[in-house]
Design a protein around this motif. Structure first.
Motif, PDB file in Angstrom:
ATOM      1  N   MET A   1       0.827  -1.208   0.000  1.00 40.67           N
ATOM      2  CA  MET A   1       0.000   0.000   0.000  1.00 40.67           C
ATOM      3  C   MET A   1       0.866   1.264   0.000  1.00 40.67           C
ATOM      4  N   LEU A   2       2.002   1.196   0.737  1.00 43.40           N
ATOM      5  CA  LEU A   2       2.912   2.342   0.751  1.00 43.40           C
ATOM      6  C   LEU A   2       3.485   2.602  -0.634  1.00 43.40           C
ATOM      7  N   ILE A   3       3.803   1.521  -1.365  1.00 43.83           N
ATOM      8  CA  ILE A   3       4.333   1.666  -2.727  1.00 43.83           C
ATOM      9  C   ILE A   3       3.284   2.297  -3.637  1.00 43.83           C
ATOM     10  N   LEU A   4       2.033   1.868  -3.525  1.00 41.18           N
ATOM     11  CA  LEU A   4       0.958   2.455  -4.316  1.00 41.18           C
ATOM     12  C   LEU A   4       0.762   3.929  -3.975  1.00 41.18           C
ATOM     13  N   PHE A   5       0.876   4.249  -2.683  1.00 39.71           N
ATOM     14  CA  PHE A   5       0.749   5.639  -2.230  1.00 39.71           C
ATOM     15  C   PHE A   5       1.832   6.509  -2.862  1.00 39.71           C
ATOM     16  N   LEU A   6       3.080   6.038  -2.841  1.00 46.64           N
ATOM     17  CA  LEU A   6       4.187   6.809  -3.391  1.00 46.64           C
ATOM     18  C   LEU A   6       4.085   6.921  -4.913  1.00 46.64           C
ATOM     19  N   LYS A   7       3.648   5.833  -5.562  1.00 47.35           N
ATOM     20  CA  LYS A   7       3.469   5.881  -7.012  1.00 47.35           C
ATOM     21  C   LYS A   7       2.422   6.925  -7.396  1.00 47.35           C
ATOM     22  N   ALA A   8       1.312   6.960  -6.641  1.00 48.28           N
ATOM     23  CA  ALA A   8       0.261   7.938  -6.918  1.00 48.28           C
ATOM     24  C   ALA A   8       0.758   9.352  -6.671  1.00 48.28           C
ATOM     25  N   ALA A   9       1.584   9.533  -5.633  1.00 49.95           N
ATOM     26  CA  ALA A   9       2.120  10.864  -5.332  1.00 49.95           C
ATOM     27  C   ALA A   9       3.096  11.327  -6.403  1.00 49.95           C
ATOM     28  N   VAL A  10       3.951  10.411  -6.880  1.00 48.29           N
ATOM     29  CA  VAL A  10       4.938  10.763  -7.906  1.00 48.29           C
ATOM     30  C   VAL A  10       4.264  11.022  -9.252  1.00 48.29           C
ATOM     31  N   LEU A  11       3.150  10.329  -9.521  1.00 45.23           N
ATOM     32  CA  LEU A  11       2.445  10.499 -10.785  1.00 45.23           C
ATOM     33  C   LEU A  11       2.013  11.940 -11.001  1.00 45.23           C
ATOM     34  N   ILE A  12       1.637  12.636  -9.928  1.00 44.10           N
ATOM     35  CA  ILE A  12       1.119  14.003 -10.055  1.00 44.10           C
ATOM     36  C   ILE A  12       2.183  14.978 -10.548  1.00 44.10           C
ATOM     37  N   PRO A  13       3.356  15.089  -9.895  1.00 39.63           N
ATOM     38  CA  PRO A  13       4.365  16.001 -10.447  1.00 39.63           C
ATOM     39  C   PRO A  13       4.875  15.582 -11.812  1.00 39.63           C
ATOM     40  N   VAL A  14       4.986  14.261 -12.058  1.00 40.72           N
ATOM     41  CA  VAL A  14       5.451  13.792 -13.365  1.00 40.72           C
ATOM     42  C   VAL A  14       4.471  14.203 -14.467  1.00 40.72           C
ATOM     43  N   THR A  15       3.180  14.191 -14.152  1.00 38.23           N
ATOM     44  CA  THR A  15       2.165  14.580 -15.129  1.00 38.23           C
ATOM     45  C   THR A  15       2.069  16.088 -15.290  1.00 38.23           C
ATOM     46  N   LEU A  16       2.133  16.819 -14.175  1.00 40.15           N
ATOM     47  CA  LEU A  16       1.844  18.251 -14.207  1.00 40.15           C
ATOM     48  C   LEU A  16       3.048  19.125 -14.549  1.00 40.15           C
ATOM     49  N   LEU A  17       4.235  18.747 -14.120  1.00 42.07           N
ATOM     50  CA  LEU A  17       5.399  19.623 -14.304  1.00 42.07           C
ATOM     51  C   LEU A  17       5.719  19.923 -15.768  1.00 42.07           C
ATOM     52  N   PRO A  18       5.605  18.944 -16.702  1.00 45.87           N
ATOM     53  CA  PRO A  18       5.832  19.315 -18.104  1.00 45.87           C
ATOM     54  C   PRO A  18       4.837  20.344 -18.622  1.00 45.87           C
ATOM     55  N   ILE A  19       3.614  20.340 -18.080  1.00 47.67           N
ATOM     56  CA  ILE A  19       2.616  21.332 -18.504  1.00 47.67           C
ATOM     57  C   ILE A  19       2.851  22.654 -17.791  1.00 47.67           C
ATOM     58  N   LEU A  20       3.128  22.595 -16.493  1.00 50.01           N
ATOM     59  CA  LEU A  20       3.389  23.820 -15.732  1.00 50.01           C
ATOM     60  C   LEU A  20       4.667  24.511 -16.213  1.00 50.01           C
ATOM     61  N   ASN A  21       5.698  23.718 -16.510  1.00 47.07           N
ATOM     62  CA  ASN A  21       6.962  24.220 -17.047  1.00 47.07           C
ATOM     63  C   ASN A  21       7.533  25.372 -16.215  1.00 47.07           C
ATOM     64  N   PRO A  22       7.753  25.180 -14.909  1.00 43.63           N
ATOM     65  CA  PRO A  22       8.263  26.284 -14.085  1.00 43.63           C
ATOM     66  C   PRO A  22       9.664  26.728 -14.469  1.00 43.63           C
ATOM     67  N   PHE A  23      10.489  25.792 -14.969  1.00 43.63           N
ATOM     68  CA  PHE A  23      11.843  26.176 -15.384  1.00 43.63           C
ATOM     69  C   PHE A  23      11.786  27.123 -16.582  1.00 43.63           C
ATOM     70  N   GLY A  24      10.944  26.801 -17.540  1.00 44.47           N
ATOM     71  CA  GLY A  24      10.800  27.678 -18.704  1.00 44.47           C
ATOM     72  C   GLY A  24      10.123  28.993 -18.379  1.00 44.47           C
ATOM     73  N   ASN A  25       9.245  28.975 -17.360  1.00 47.65           N
ATOM     74  CA  ASN A  25       8.537  30.198 -16.975  1.00 47.65           C
ATOM     75  C   ASN A  25       9.362  31.098 -16.057  1.00 47.65           C
ATOM     76  N   ALA A  26      10.473  30.582 -15.533  1.00 48.39           N
ATOM     77  CA  ALA A  26      11.275  31.354 -14.580  1.00 48.39           C
ATOM     78  C   ALA A  26      11.735  32.703 -15.134  1.00 48.39           C
TER      79      ALA A  26
END
Length: 226
Positions: A1-26
């Motif tokens: 269950m802990l592995i599933l929890f961490l996978k779900a948590a990591v999925l969010i930044p992996v999905t959103l960061l390419p769209i948010l693109n904070p490095f490019g927006n800096a």
């Protein structure tokens, strides 16, 4: 269950960061905040990260319910968001005002912002729509669309979503807090190249969001491709 929890948590930044693109927006962030003191820049970056965290969590947990209330389907959100992201990318790709902004900022004395200024300027246009725009909101709604019904799964879903959003906000803070250092490191030419490259990537992301929205509508209509 802990592995599933961490996978779900990591999925969010992996999905959103390419769209948010904070490095490019800096570099854009550095141009927008004006000539304020370094400590104020750090405070502004922190406030933007907090704003983005709240918007992403809100989109994940109540976004789908708001859409259901107004009778709006997720493919429609993707199409509308994709068009807006495309328009933003196209505008930035053809925008020549950043050099003028930097020249104007450099000629001014250090500004002092009030607490109200931080609240207002940190939200618009830096938090929304520069960082968290329609594309990332649509993606966040998609990530939170299938909320489990069991209490334990629901609690784990909330915890993983909050952790993932917090990790995403941390990356936003680190990128924006280092915006001036990045601009100084890249120089005028490097900053211009990064801005144009980020704008092109944003345009491509908008097209991809639009295409997935079209495919979603076709799927709802029973149209199968290929």
């Amino acid at each position: 269950m802990l592995i599933l929890f961490l996978k779900a948590a990591v999925l969010i930044p992996v999905t959103l960061l390419p769209i948010l693109n904070p490095f490019g927006n800096a570099p854009v962030f550095a141009s927008l905040h004006g000539n304020i003191a370094p400590q104020a820049q750090k405070r502004l970056a922190r406030q933007v990260a907090i704003n983005c965290f709240l918007m992403l969590v809100g989109a994940m947990f109540i976004g789908s319910h708001v859409l259901n209330f107004f009778g709006i389907s997720l493919p429609i959100v993707r199409i509308g968001g994709g068009i807006l992201v495309m328009a933003t990318g196209w505008r930035l790709l053809n925008d020549n005002s950043h050099d003028a902004i930097r020249t104007q900022v450099a000629s001014k004395q250090v500004e002092v912002w009030s607490d109200e200024d931080f609240k207002v300027r940190s939200f618009y246009p830096i938090s929304f729509p520069l960082t968290v725009g329609p594309g990332s909101i649509a993606a966040a709604i998609t990530l939170g669309a299938n909320t489990p019904t069991r209490v334990l799964d629901w609690v784990m879903s909330i915890g993983s979503a909050a952790l993932g959003a917090a990790m995403t906000a941390l990356v936003i803070y680190l990128c924006y807090n280092s915006a001036n250092k990045l601009m100084n490191l890249l120089g005028r030419l490097g900053t211009m190249v990064l801005l144009r490259l980020s704008a092109f990537i944003l345009l491509c992301i908008g097209i991809e969001i639009l295409w997935h929205g079209i495919l979603g509508l076709m799927n709802e209509a029973g149209i199968v491709i290929g």
